[in-house]
Motif scaffolding. Sequence first.
Motif, short mmCIF file in Angstrom:
data_model
loop_
_atom_site.label_atom_id
_atom_site.label_comp_id
_atom_site.label_asym_id
_atom_site.label_seq_id
_atom_site.Cartn_x
_atom_site.Cartn_y
_atom_site.Cartn_z
N THR A 1 40.73 57.40 73.17
CA THR A 1 40.67 56.78 74.51
C THR A 1 39.51 55.81 74.65
O THR A 1 39.54 54.95 75.53
N PRO B 1 38.65 50.02 72.99
CA PRO B 1 38.78 48.95 73.99
C PRO B 1 37.46 48.24 74.25
O PRO B 1 37.42 47.02 74.42
N GLN B 2 36.36 49.02 74.27
CA GLN B 2 35.06 48.39 74.54
C GLN B 2 34.66 47.44 73.41
O GLN B 2 34.06 46.39 73.65
N ILE C 1 42.47 49.66 80.87
CA ILE C 1 41.44 48.68 80.48
C ILE C 1 41.77 47.32 81.09
O ILE C 1 40.90 46.64 81.63
N ALA D 1 40.63 59.92 80.53
CA ALA D 1 39.65 58.85 80.32
C ALA D 1 39.95 57.75 81.33
O ALA D 1 41.09 57.45 81.61
N PHE E 1 38.24 53.88 83.27
CA PHE E 1 37.33 52.76 83.09
C PHE E 1 36.88 52.23 84.44
O PHE E 1 37.61 52.34 85.43
#
Lengths: 402, 334
Positions: free
Chosen positions: A235, A239-240, A269, B158, B160
């Motif tokens: 997870t 993406p970062q 994201i 999770a 963001f």
Amino acid sequence: MTMNRRAFLGTTAAATAALGTPMILKAQPAEYIIGASLPLTGPFATAGQLVAPAFTMAQKLFNDEGGVAGTPIRFVTEDSGYIPQNSLANYQRALASHGNNLVGYMADSTGAMKLMAPELKGANARIMGSTSFASELADPATHPYQYVSGPSYQSQFDILLENIKAEGGTTVAFIYSNTEFGRDPIAHGRATAERLGLKVVLEEVTKPQGADIPTHVTKLAQSGAEYCILQGYVTGVWPQLIGGARQFGLPTKFRGTFWGMEKIIADRITEQAGPFLAGYEGVMPYRYFWDQADAPRYQTYAKYAGEMFAGTPLEKYLSTWTLQTMCGLEIAFKTLRDTAEAGHELTADNLAETLAGISDWDTGGFFGGPISMVNNAIGTGRVYAYDPESGLFNPTSDWLSV
Amino acid sequence: MGQFLQFAINGLMSGAIYALIAVGIVSVYKATKVVNFAHGYLIMFGAYFYFTFAVIVPQAAWAPAWLASWQPDWLVAAKADAPMFSPLGAVLDWVSNLPRIILGISGAVIANALLGRLVERTLMRPLMGQSIFAMIMVTVGLISILSGASSIIWTADAAFVPHIAPNTPVRFSIGDTMIFLFGADLVNMVIALLLFGGIVLWVRYTKSGIAIRATAEDQSTAYSMGISVPKVFSRAWVLACTTGAIAGAILATRNGVSPTLGLFGFSVLAIVLLGGLDSYVGVFIAAMSVGVLEAMTQWKLGGEWAEIVPYVAVLLVLLVRPHGLMGSKEVERI
């Protein structure tokens, strides 16, 4: 004491009942059990909690289809916290609790599978699937009872590297987490890259969670890699890393393997940080759940999910992680059913033999066509690219076999 | 030289966040002599509160649309002209998110302060006068409570969150080397350093800060001099939780929100021990050193070593200076 004829017959009948009943019960269990360890807590709890409902659905579906030669099947799941020792303890507890009724087990990590492999001997052996695509497990000589529900990580790397080569790429970076799962295909990938004439310009290890993104992106920028394969994340981090690279203006093209290919994460994201995952590609062994036209089994799942998970996100969409578990359970169910229908006892050795012999099996649409177990793995997959506009991963290659 | 500077700056940015996390542990220790093992999980709650107020609330059906995404005409026009992933585009995206970022930070600070107050009043204050060890064990138990509660409230999903500052790339050359930095990380570092500096000055020069230091010196004497020791305890916990909320929000922007954020507290505990449990300056030096050492190790030796080398260095320093770099020698250890 003298015994007359009536007493003799009565005693004999009682003794037969006492001794015979357990044997009859043993031969005809009331139910078969498949145990499972799931990471319901810990770093991969997001995946574990999405996978857990799959067991409920599979149990109802398989039993509606007649169970294993008429005997119902029940799944018993426990939390492992993504700690292999916990998975092993769960397995040992399941063995002690259910004895021979336990006919299979689903483990939740590469580490757990490797830890449990030496335990699978004699009366303690059971066939065992998992969430792992670890290459080491795809070897019946050393792991006869364990199987991989798709291509191994090494095979997934091969697919990606061949795809990169076909696109005219020359340099590639490997960024991977400091876990068994992350390290698994790296040495093999290095060798494949060399064979294909690709230069590996960076091999960067990160934490599986909470990685120092600026430092890793800096190293990627300095390496000048055209392509970067990310491995060993679920997870977070991947993406970062991609977001960081895009903010830096790096033109690097990112590729991923199965656990980095989930729409739910990509959508979240995109929603928070914008469309920087555009062009991100990776290997998926299965069709995505929305691609149901040529997948009758997915249509059945959709019907069951609509009824069983109404009002939850699972009602309309089963994640890649859920599909992977369903595929593992379908393999176990087919193995059990075929063995029972052939009139064999459901021992681990008999089941392993059936498992290894699965060939030209129509899975109902998981894969592009009928599949065979080769080295207890299914060496097929397809490359997909994420489209932030539609929120879908679309295929960019045909079904590839390795 | 350019590359060295690049990794040194990256390390300092990480170190500043470590320092912001560590300041909460030191504050509670200075006031109460309790090593708060649950500090990482209070930070995790701060991150989840930021997520709640910056993501969940703005997306609620009853929330006004501008809260989720502020789109005045001039901003829409400017965004349409800005190239994707350009620095200007990043700033304009941030402006759109500004209302929910402000709500997120304010909400996280207030909610975490209330949480700190609740913990202090219900778990710590009843134990005043009892063994310090009992209070430390309570913080260990608090880890399970906070960890379980977060799973129930927010699940293990999770998620963001938006960056606190525009994440524009910053590029400049030193010699032949191009230095890359993230704008958001630079701002995070400045926020962390300002907060750290502010707290140190507050403890040193304000009446409340002096009360904390006096209580740390000797609780009984502080009591007899008219200092309300329970109030000092309460202030220390609230201070730790408010700084923890901001640290949590910053960590969430870097790594996403997940239950694993709680584990950060443990690595920072090692930093606090290195600096000295009761020394803000020592902890600041330790946090920056570990941040830089981690980045340098990652650069030269790779990721396998980056998780080990800084903490081996911590152990070596503690062998020579068991009370930490600048900690008081009479500090009791557990």
